[in-house]
Design a protein around this motif. Structure first.
Motif, PDB file in Angstrom:
ATOM      1  N   CYS A 141       0.643   1.576   5.837  1.00  0.00           N
ATOM      2  CA  CYS A 141      -0.251   2.390   6.150  1.00  0.00           C
ATOM      3  C   CYS A 141      -0.284   3.552   7.294  1.00  0.00           C
TER       4      CYS A 141
ATOM      5  N   CYS B 246      -5.879  -0.774   4.894  1.00  0.00           N
ATOM      6  CA  CYS B 246      -5.239  -1.260   3.477  1.00  0.00           C
ATOM      7  C   CYS B 246      -4.997  -3.350   3.262  1.00  0.00           C
TER       8      CYS B 246
ATOM      9  N   CYS C  37      -5.756  -4.904   8.580  1.00  0.00           N
ATOM     10  CA  CYS C  37      -5.689  -3.523   8.569  1.00  0.00           C
ATOM     11  C   CYS C  37      -6.696  -2.974   7.866  1.00  0.00           C
TER      12      CYS C  37
HETATM   13 ZN   LIG Z   1      -2.405  -1.300   7.155  1.00  0.00          ZN
END
Ligand SMILES: [Zn+2]
Ligand SMILES: [Zn+2]
Ligand SMILES: [Zn+2]
Ligand SMILES: [Zn+2]
Ligand SMILES: [Zn+2]
Ligand SMILES: [Zn+2]
Lengths: 396, 292
Positions: free
Chosen positions: A296, A310, A307
């Motif tokens: 992402c 995501c 992350c």
């Molecule tokens: Zn990500």
């Protein structure tokens, strides 16, 4: 390490033998006894090494809660300067080592304050937060008795929800000989067992029956410490990942490997990182470096990280490589009485002499002979047999 | 050497040079004289290091095709070197020992029928054991800084990945700098080692003036280098190589038991033979449209 494997009752009795020695050592505290303890530590180390080679499934993705007794008993000065300050000092080392050796694992801290349990840090994968929280621990007033049960309940609640392929562990550091629990602690022990949460205890005083029972029921280890060096050894033994629980599910986990590469020498555009965005102390700045999530493109300053956008776990290849030595340990070397097997140690070149080297150590794979210092260095730090990796296998 | 110059005698630096002497190196096969040139440059460079401070120490290892050996110093008694001009006897000792040992190794090495890789990672592991022994024996209060310089014309070998990583992390932990002088191909694994330990990586495109390069880039100790103009650091690629194809990947699948990395989902781990549970939710966003 008093590991309760039950397979080797003799060893097990030897291991627990020192609980009686402990009393004796307290009485006459002279320099000679340091040697005795050093020998106990050295023996325990070699035993752990020997066991390592037999395991092949480990819980590499660890979720560990450290439950720390902050009751009055932690003020006792039998560990220098006090049990509490000694514990804090050793935990600092432990936390750094833990993340160094378990790159994709998480840790959390719980303190037993008075009769309550309080979560100092949530489960997270970086050492900074925990080290900061630990600084505050020295200011906690140490009073009354702890409640082991409240601490276990709090840790259990948090560990219940971690993914089933991860290992769930609690490590309790107890100064007190007693615990003051709201209800029968056996119900908590049974619940921990049902949820596959491995509980280990390091007691700073003497053997506590309920703690030993807890560790036996949950496949953990139990140890009572003799002095600060022994404490350190017992604590750092928990840096090594435990064998995987039989019920632990295995899975392939999707991960991202961001690279800090720039395109064709051009400076990448300035952007904000995600890790500092909600940090009021050090707010996120516009910078050109950092690691981008390959899924992402969110940016982070440090790896490993999950992350926030995501959910992908972001790591670098060397992060994973840091723990490969747990899975592929160097074979245990055979201890031999020295009788001129080699003129010098194969690794460090130290000339071996009858007078200085009582024992030498031989790798059974490459047949090279090492001095005792190299045996320790190779197994504890280098994780690579020098002989096996210097081309002797190519010799015709 | 002027003893009065050593204001700080409680500090010294140990340099361990790992010289790739494997006859399989492309540059050596093309020019047999090259190895002699390299050895001369290494000896001059080692002596320059010793000259910087009378407390400094030097070790030289050869990574040959069949074995790794110390060229200097000898494990026990050192060679007898007749004093030539008194002051520089240690320099002629280095030269004599290195050359004598190396020619002994070359004449006694088994015949090489097909080219084989240099086991540099293992030689570096041996260097670390030696350094840690000198460290243990150093008198209390004496500060010692150690570094390893690898001089090689070999190709990269992914098969030594695990050993390389163990060596890099150990060096990092002990504060040992790893420097690399690559004389032929790019060595991206060794480059990672330099990056992890704060060392300098230099790839030469031509070998004339090897000694000048060594003296310029690698003689200053790591603290001094910050003040000098050195070749710019290149960005190191830390992407993972999948265990199945050894290809660099951005997104991969990691075995929860052994942390092996794969580029595609497979039901069984080829490293540890764990069988994975396929049904049930994947931890990260399962794509429902695609079937694995
Ligand atoms: Zn990500
Ligand atoms: Zn940030
Ligand atoms: Zn040795
Ligand atoms: Zn071996
Ligand atoms: Zn692949
Ligand atoms: Zn696996």
């Amino acid at each position: 390490m008093a590991d309760i494997d039950g397979e080797d009752p003799k060893e097990y009795r030897w291991e627990t033998g020192y609980e009686k020695t402990w009393e004796a050592i307290k009485e006459d505290d002279d320099g000679l006894l340091d040697g005795a303890i050093a020998e106990i530590i050295q023996k325990a180390k070699r035993k752990r090494q020997a066991q390592k080679t037999q395991q092949n499934r480990l819980g590499m993705m660890r979720h560990l809660y450290i439950v720390l007794d902050c009751s009055e008993s932690m003020t006792v000065p039998d560990l220098k300067p006090t049990r509490m300050l000694c514990t804090i000092k050793l935990l600092e080392i432990f936390i750094e080592e833990f993340f160094d050796q378990n790159p994709i694992s998480q840790l959390g801290l719980i303190v037993l304050k008075g009769k309550r349990a309080e979560k100092l840090t949530e489960l997270t994968g970086t050492s900074k937060l925990h080290l900061k929280a630990l600084e505050g621990v020295s200011k906690i007033p140490l009073t009354s008795e702890p409640s082991l049960q409240n601490g276990l309940d709090l840790a259990m609640k948090a560990l219940k929800v971690v993914p089933s392929h991860a290992s769930r562990e609690i490590l309790i550091i107890m100064g007190s000989l007693t615990t003051c629990d709201p209800v029968d602690i056996n119900s908590t022990i049974n619940a921990l067992k049902a949820d596959n949460i491995r509980c280990s205890v390091i007691s700073l005083s003497a053997e506590i029956h309920v703690c030993r029972h807890l560790t036996q029921q949950t496949d953990g280890s139990y140890g009572a410490v003799l002095d600060d060096a022994h404490f350190r050894d017992q604590l750092l033994a928990h840096v090594d990942p435990p064998p995987a629980a039989q019920t632990q599910e295995n899975s392939l986990i999707k991960m991202g490997f961001p690279h800090a590469k720039t395109d064709g020498g051009k400076d990448p555009p300035l952007s904000m990182c995600m890790c500092h965005i909600e940090n009021t102390e050090e707010p996120s700045k516009l910078t050109s470096g950092g690691y981008h999530c390959p899924q992402c493109f969110s940016k982070y300053c440090e790896l490993p990280v999950e992350c926030q956008t995501c959910g992908l776990t972001l790591v670098s290849a060397p992060h994973l490589a840091r723990s490969y030595h747990h899975l592929f340990p160097v074979q245990h070397f055979t201890e031999l009485e020295f009788n001129g097997q080699a003129a010098n140690c194969y690794a460090c070149q130290k000339p071996l002499t009858e007078a200085m080297d009582k024992n030498v150590y031989r790798c059974e794979k490459c047949a090279q002979v090492y001095c005792i210092d190299c045996d320790i260095f190779i197994h504890e730090t280098l994780h690579t047999c020098v002989g096996c990796n210097t081309g002797n296998s190519n010799r015709n | 050497m002027n003893k009065q110059q050593d204001v700080e005698s409680n500090k010294f630096s140990l340099l361990v040079i790992v010289l790739d002497t494997n006859p399989s190196q492309r540059i050596v096969r093309q020019n047999a004289q090259l190895l002699t040139q390299c050895v001369d440059a290494i000896i001059a460079f080692g002596n320059a290091h010793l000259m910087q401070c009378s407390q400094n120490k030097l070790a030289v290892l050869s990574c040959h095709h069949h074995a790794t050996d110390f060229l200097y110093p000898l494990p026990g008694k050192q060679l007898d070197v007749r004093q030539i001009d008194g002051q520089y006897e240690v320099f002629s000792l280095v030269e004599k020992t290195v050359k004598q040992r190396l020619s002994h190794i070359i004449t006694n090495s088994p015949k090489l029928n097909t080219p084989c890789e240099s086991i540099l990672a293992g030689s570096m592991a041996m260097a670390l054991c030696y350094i840690s022994r000198i460290q243990r024996n150093a008198a209390a209060g004496v500060k010692m800084h150690s570094r390893i310089l690898v001089v090689t014309g070999s190709n990269e070998c992914a098969s030594q990945y695990m050993t390389y990583m163990n060596v890099f992390f150990t060096a990092q932990k002990l504060g040992i700098t790893i420097d690399v002088c690559a004389m032929d191909k790019t060595m991206s694994l060794l480059q990672q080692g330099c990056d992890i330990t704060g060392g300098q990586y230099l790839r030469l495109t031509q070998l004339d003036g090897l000694l000048q390069y060594l003296l310029w880039v690698f003689l200053p100790d790591p603290q001094m280098r910050q003040k000098l103009v050195l070749p710019p650091a290149t960005k190191v690629d830390y992407r993972a190589a999948c265990f199945c194809h050894r290809e660099l990947i951005d997104i991969g699948y990691v075995c929860s038991v052994c942390l092996s990395i794969f580029c595609k989902f497979s039901p069984i781990c080829t490293t540890c033979h764990t069988v994975f549970k396929i049904p049930g939710p994947m931890p990260i966003k399962p794509k429902k449209k695609k079937k694995v």
